[in-house]
Design a protein around this motif. Structure first.
Motif, PDB file in Angstrom:
ATOM      1  N   THR A  47       0.831  -1.204   0.000  1.00 45.83           N
ATOM      2  CA  THR A  47       0.000   0.000   0.000  1.00 45.83           C
ATOM      3  C   THR A  47       0.868   1.259   0.000  1.00 45.83           C
ATOM      4  N   THR A  48       1.939   1.232   0.760  1.00 46.65           N
ATOM      5  CA  THR A  48       2.844   2.385   0.829  1.00 46.65           C
ATOM      6  C   THR A  48       3.530   2.618  -0.509  1.00 46.65           C
ATOM      7  N   ILE A  49       3.969   1.538  -1.145  1.00 45.06           N
ATOM      8  CA  ILE A  49       4.635   1.648  -2.449  1.00 45.06           C
ATOM      9  C   ILE A  49       3.685   2.255  -3.480  1.00 45.06           C
ATOM     10  N   LEU A  50       2.468   1.744  -3.527  1.00 49.17           N
ATOM     11  CA  LEU A  50       1.495   2.246  -4.495  1.00 49.17           C
ATOM     12  C   LEU A  50       1.111   3.696  -4.213  1.00 49.17           C
ATOM     13  N   GLY A  51       1.139   4.085  -2.941  1.00 48.52           N
ATOM     14  CA  GLY A  51       0.750   5.449  -2.575  1.00 48.52           C
ATOM     15  C   GLY A  51       1.745   6.504  -3.015  1.00 48.52           C
ATOM     16  N   ASP A  52       2.957   6.088  -3.420  1.00 50.26           N
ATOM     17  CA  ASP A  52       3.950   7.079  -3.844  1.00 50.26           C
ATOM     18  C   ASP A  52       3.506   7.811  -5.103  1.00 50.26           C
ATOM     19  N   GLY A  53       2.688   7.163  -5.924  1.00 46.70           N
ATOM     20  CA  GLY A  53       2.197   7.821  -7.135  1.00 46.70           C
ATOM     21  C   GLY A  53       1.367   9.060  -6.811  1.00 46.70           C
ATOM     22  N   ALA A  54       0.541   8.981  -5.781  1.00 47.54           N
ATOM     23  CA  ALA A  54      -0.276  10.124  -5.382  1.00 47.54           C
ATOM     24  C   ALA A  54       0.599  11.275  -4.884  1.00 47.54           C
ATOM     25  N   ILE A  55       1.673  10.948  -4.168  1.00 47.56           N
ATOM     26  CA  ILE A  55       2.593  11.989  -3.697  1.00 47.56           C
ATOM     27  C   ILE A  55       3.253  12.673  -4.886  1.00 47.56           C
ATOM     28  N   ASN A  56       3.676  11.907  -5.880  1.00 45.96           N
ATOM     29  CA  ASN A  56       4.301  12.498  -7.061  1.00 45.96           C
ATOM     30  C   ASN A  56       3.342  13.418  -7.795  1.00 45.96           C
ATOM     31  N   ARG A  57       2.079  12.993  -7.921  1.00 44.06           N
ATOM     32  CA  ARG A  57       1.099  13.844  -8.603  1.00 44.06           C
ATOM     33  C   ARG A  57       0.856  15.133  -7.823  1.00 44.06           C
ATOM     34  N   ALA A  58       0.839  15.025  -6.497  1.00 45.86           N
ATOM     35  CA  ALA A  58       0.614  16.213  -5.673  1.00 45.86           C
ATOM     36  C   ALA A  58       1.774  17.200  -5.782  1.00 45.86           C
ATOM     37  N   THR A  59       3.007  16.698  -5.854  1.00 44.70           N
ATOM     38  CA  THR A  59       4.147  17.602  -5.989  1.00 44.70           C
ATOM     39  C   THR A  59       4.153  18.270  -7.363  1.00 44.70           C
ATOM     40  N   ARG A  60       3.745  17.538  -8.398  1.00 43.16           N
ATOM     41  CA  ARG A  60       3.665  18.157  -9.724  1.00 43.16           C
ATOM     42  C   ARG A  60       2.600  19.246  -9.751  1.00 43.16           C
ATOM     43  N   GLU A  61       1.489  19.019  -9.066  1.00 37.69           N
ATOM     44  CA  GLU A  61       0.448  20.043  -8.988  1.00 37.69           C
ATOM     45  C   GLU A  61       0.947  21.262  -8.226  1.00 37.69           C
ATOM     46  N   CYS A  62       1.732  21.034  -7.198  1.00 40.20           N
ATOM     47  CA  CYS A  62       2.292  22.152  -6.440  1.00 40.20           C
ATOM     48  C   CYS A  62       3.250  22.959  -7.317  1.00 40.20           C
ATOM     49  N   ASP A  63       4.037  22.271  -8.128  1.00 42.71           N
ATOM     50  CA  ASP A  63       4.907  22.966  -9.081  1.00 42.71           C
ATOM     51  C   ASP A  63       4.079  23.848 -10.011  1.00 42.71           C
ATOM     52  N   ARG A  64       2.988  23.279 -10.530  1.00 52.22           N
ATOM     53  CA  ARG A  64       2.140  24.033 -11.451  1.00 52.22           C
ATOM     54  C   ARG A  64       1.580  25.276 -10.770  1.00 52.22           C
ATOM     55  N   MET A  65       1.124  25.127  -9.534  1.00 52.37           N
ATOM     56  CA  MET A  65       0.558  26.256  -8.799  1.00 52.37           C
ATOM     57  C   MET A  65       1.617  27.342  -8.559  1.00 52.37           C
ATOM     58  N   ALA A  66       2.841  26.922  -8.248  1.00 50.59           N
ATOM     59  CA  ALA A  66       3.907  27.890  -8.003  1.00 50.59           C
ATOM     60  C   ALA A  66       4.257  28.655  -9.274  1.00 50.59           C
ATOM     61  N   HIS A  67       4.357  27.964 -10.394  1.00 45.38           N
ATOM     62  CA  HIS A  67       4.662  28.646 -11.644  1.00 45.38           C
ATOM     63  C   HIS A  67       3.513  29.568 -12.069  1.00 45.38           C
ATOM     64  N   ALA A  68       2.293  29.108 -11.849  1.00 49.25           N
ATOM     65  CA  ALA A  68       1.140  29.961 -12.174  1.00 49.25           C
ATOM     66  C   ALA A  68       1.134  31.220 -11.317  1.00 49.25           C
ATOM     67  N   PHE A  69       1.562  31.083 -10.052  1.00 47.79           N
ATOM     68  CA  PHE A  69       1.620  32.246  -9.162  1.00 47.79           C
ATOM     69  C   PHE A  69       2.615  33.273  -9.701  1.00 47.79           C
ATOM     70  N   VAL A  70       3.742  32.807 -10.206  1.00 45.61           N
ATOM     71  CA  VAL A  70       4.751  33.723 -10.755  1.00 45.61           C
ATOM     72  C   VAL A  70       4.191  34.462 -11.966  1.00 45.61           C
ATOM     73  N   VAL A  71       3.540  33.727 -12.868  1.00 46.00           N
ATOM     74  CA  VAL A  71       2.978  34.344 -14.077  1.00 46.00           C
ATOM     75  C   VAL A  71       1.887  35.347 -13.719  1.00 46.00           C
ATOM     76  N   ARG A  72       1.077  35.005 -12.743  1.00 46.32           N
ATOM     77  CA  ARG A  72      -0.073  35.851 -12.406  1.00 46.32           C
ATOM     78  C   ARG A  72       0.321  37.099 -11.629  1.00 46.32           C
ATOM     79  N   HIS A  73       1.295  36.958 -10.709  1.00 45.33           N
ATOM     80  CA  HIS A  73       1.558  38.059  -9.775  1.00 45.33           C
ATOM     81  C   HIS A  73       2.932  38.720  -9.949  1.00 45.33           C
ATOM     82  N   LEU A  74       3.826  38.130 -10.742  1.00 45.40           N
ATOM     83  CA  LEU A  74       5.177  38.679 -10.895  1.00 45.40           C
ATOM     84  C   LEU A  74       5.747  39.076  -9.538  1.00 45.40           C
ATOM     85  N   PRO A  75       5.900  38.126  -8.625  1.00 48.05           N
ATOM     86  CA  PRO A  75       6.256  38.440  -7.235  1.00 48.05           C
ATOM     87  C   PRO A  75       7.677  38.974  -7.106  1.00 48.05           C
TER      88      PRO A  75
END
Length: 360
Positions: A47-75
């Motif tokens: 179960t732990t091994i299979l759950g790593d896929g969800a963690i990878n997807r969540a980190t990729r989504e976090c990357d997307r959100m961070a890049h979108a924040f830069v484009v939107r707000h030019l921080p």
């Protein structure tokens, strides 16, 4: 707040929530991985091994959100530091997820439970590493610099437990108590748990950087120079290193058959080079694992050093230098100059490898 400020605040909070969610998932994966290792629970490991896929997807989504924040707000300033830290945090947390997966995979192939003493140490190592990670992620999400500094202080404890487990595994291997496959599985698992502490420390550094702009200081490497007598080679190497790279290392010397003091001709020569040794009385070499683990690099300046070390600690690198001539009794000025240049060349190569071109 203005509409723009509200949107910026909302986007920042969304990223924080995503980081918090990933941190929780990674923490739970580690807890499950350690439990599967201690209890030989193959179902939980799977179960732990299979759950790593969800963690990878969540980190990729976090990357997307961070890049979108830069484009939107030019921080700029702190907001820019926050987003850049989030991108590095994603890498750290994804790696921790990979460590949990590896621990679970190793748990699934064990032929028998861990010995009681090893199990207690592994349980403690897992508890300390996961707790340090949880504290560091909480500090980042809350922007709590003091909490990050407190979490960072726990890193030596994780390293100390790991060194003890590593030593126990070596002894178990020497006694042929477990199949080789099991010993490799144990070592792989505890190495991953030790790296969790390293990644948690990185998260703490990102928290401090985000809040204050304070960057991590370049690492200072503890280095031990070892020779036979302590009257020439070791003091010359440490004296030159201290003169040329005072900010890159902490330099000590030891000898396995030390004279009472450094040769007077050597002292006079080093004084003329502007590199007097810090200690004129050679120290007896202690090859114990406990002492050597305090050094990042141990340099053998003469043949026979490595043979006196029964076990090089996991986090220590042993290096053997080949120096021409008979350095133990050199007294001629030309010989001293040649030896000094040879040592300078070796020290420069070592420090460049450790700190790069900016070693100072």
């Amino acid at each position: 707040m203005s509409h723009y400020e509200q949107r910026l605040s909302r986007d920042l909070e969304a990223i924080r929530d995503q980081v918090r969610s990933i941190g929780t998932a990674v923490h739970q994966a580690l807890v499950s991985a350690v439990r599967s290792l201690l209890e030989r629970d193959e179902a939980l490991a799977s179960t732990t091994i299979l759950g790593d896929g969800a963690i990878n997807r969540a980190t990729r989504e976090c990357d997307r959100m961070a890049h979108a924040f830069v484009v939107r707000h030019l921080p700029s300033a702190r907001h820019l530091r926050f987003v850049s830290s989030v991108l590095r945090m994603d890498v750290a947390l994804e790696r921790v997820g990979d460590y949990a997966r590896t621990v679970a995979r190793e748990a699934a192939i064990l032929s028998a439970p861990l010995p009681d003493e090893a199990a207690r140490d592994v349980e403690r190592l897992g508890r300390e590493a996961t707790s340090m990670l949880e504290q560091s992620v909480r500090a980042f999400v809350q922007g709590d610099v003091e909490l990050a500094r407190e979490a960072r202080k726990r890193a030596p404890e994780v390293d100390e437990i790991f060194q003890r487990v590593y030593g126990d595994l070596l002894q178990a291997g020497e006694r042929h108590e477990r199949p080789t496959q099991d010993l490799f599985a144990f070592l792989s698992a505890v190495s991953c748990l030790e790296r969790v502490g390293d990644q948690a420390k990185n998260v703490c550094e990102e928290t401090i950087f985000t809040a204050t702009g304070e960057t991590k200081d370049p690492k200072v490497y503890p280095i031990l120079f070892v020779d036979q007598y302590g009257d020439l080679l070791a003091p010359m190497a440490s004296a030159y290193a201290r003169k040329a790279y005072p900010n890159s290392g902490r330099y000590d010397t030891a000898s396995w058959a030390p004279f009472h003091e450094v040769d007077g001709r050597v002292l006079a020569f080093l004084d003329r080079q502007g590199a007097p040794p810090s200690d004129r009385s050679p120290q007896l070499f202690d090859p114990s694992r406990k002492l050597l683990s305090g050094f990042h690099v141990v340099v053998g300046l003469q043949e026979g050093v490595r043979e006196r070390i029964s076990e090089v600690p996991y986090g220590t690198v042993f290096v053997q230098w080949r120096l021409d001539g008979d350095p133990a009794r050199s007294g001629d000025e030309e010989e001293l100059v040649a030896l000094y240049r040879a040592i300078a060349h070796e020290v420069a190569g070592l420090m460049e490898a450790l700190r790069g071109q900016d070693a100072d």
